[in-house]
Design a protein around this motif. Structure first.
Motif, PDB file in Angstrom:
ATOM      1  N   CYS A  30      32.889 118.288  49.579  1.00 37.88           N
ATOM      2  CA  CYS A  30      32.323 119.507  48.960  1.00 37.88           C
ATOM      3  C   CYS A  30      31.505 119.602  47.541  1.00 37.88           C
ATOM      4  O   CYS A  30      31.306 120.580  47.230  1.00 37.88           O
ATOM      5  CB  CYS A  30      33.551 120.468  48.770  1.00 37.88           C
ATOM      6  N   CYS A  55      40.565 115.415  45.563  1.00 39.50           N
ATOM      7  CA  CYS A  55      39.514 116.704  45.195  1.00 39.50           C
ATOM      8  C   CYS A  55      40.320 117.766  44.957  1.00 39.50           C
ATOM      9  O   CYS A  55      41.012 118.307  45.889  1.00 39.50           O
ATOM     10  CB  CYS A  55      38.455 116.999  46.186  1.00 39.50           C
ATOM     11  N   CYS A  58      38.891 121.069  47.414  1.00 37.47           N
ATOM     12  CA  CYS A  58      39.035 121.050  48.755  1.00 37.47           C
ATOM     13  C   CYS A  58      40.441 120.362  49.392  1.00 37.47           C
ATOM     14  O   CYS A  58      40.683 120.523  50.454  1.00 37.47           O
ATOM     15  CB  CYS A  58      37.697 120.481  49.743  1.00 37.47           C
TER      16      CYS A  58
HETATM   17 ZN   LIG Z   1      36.219 118.436  47.698  1.00 43.18          ZN
END
Ligand SMILES: [Zn+2]
Length: 185
Positions: A30, A55, A58
């Motif tokens: 992302c 992350c 996301c």
């Molecule tokens: Zn991400």
């Protein structure tokens, strides 16, 4: 699953070890600007550090690989990162017309990298890289070795070749392989 590998450029080996958690790394899914390290482990006898990252935006996970950059110092004083591709390119020229394929060149470059990294220095003079090439190249192909050595050691006369060929013969005798071909198919 996407196997995303990143090579972080940094100087020196030892500082990398104390660099817990590494720097922030953009998420490849992302593009979020930061990620969290969930696991770090050494690979290749500590030459590489693999980090599992997560992350926060996301939630996806990915892996990065950090490797200490080995700097080659040229005679001019200019430094450049050690490159297996460069080693292969230089040796390939010496191997023209010889039965040496890219796999063999890649293996040679790997051996050269292992040899120079084993010294544990962050910087290595280019002539030492050349020296590290000579041994494995001699095992690979004696004609290519002679070509490479003639350039690397600046052969100036037939006498230089004769001495090198005598040394090759002597080392073959030492290995108990008198009269056998240098390479087997
Ligand atoms: Zn991400």
């Amino acid at each position: 699953m996407l196997d995303w590998r990143a090579r972080k450029l940094s100087v020196g080996g030892p500082s990398l070890r104390t660099w817990k958690g590494g720097v922030s790394m953009r998420c490849p899914y992302c593009r979020h600007a930061d990620s969290r390290v969930v696991d770090s482990r050494e690979a290749d006898d500590g030459q590489l550090i693999r980090r599992r990252r997560s992350c926060p935006a996301c939630g996806k996970r990915f892996t990065t690989v950090e490797e200490a950059v080995l700097a080659v110092v040229k005679r001019s004083g200019v430094t450049e990162p050690f490159s297996r591709t460069k080693i292969m390119g230089g040796v390939r020229k010496a191997c023209q017309g010889r039965p040496v394929d890219d796999d063999a060149l890649a293996l040679l470059a790997q051996k050269v990298e292992e040899t120079v990294r084993a010294r544990g220095a962050a910087e290595i003079p280019s002539h030492e890289v050349g020296l590290a090439i000579l041994g494995p190249l001699r095992e690979l192909d004696e004609v290519a070795y002679l070509r490479f050595a003639s350039v690397y050691r600046s052969f100036e006369s037939l006498g230089d070749f004769e001495r090198e060929i005598s040394a090759l013969r002597a080392s073959r005798d030492d290995a108990g392989k008198v009269g056998e071909p240098a390479t087997s198919a």
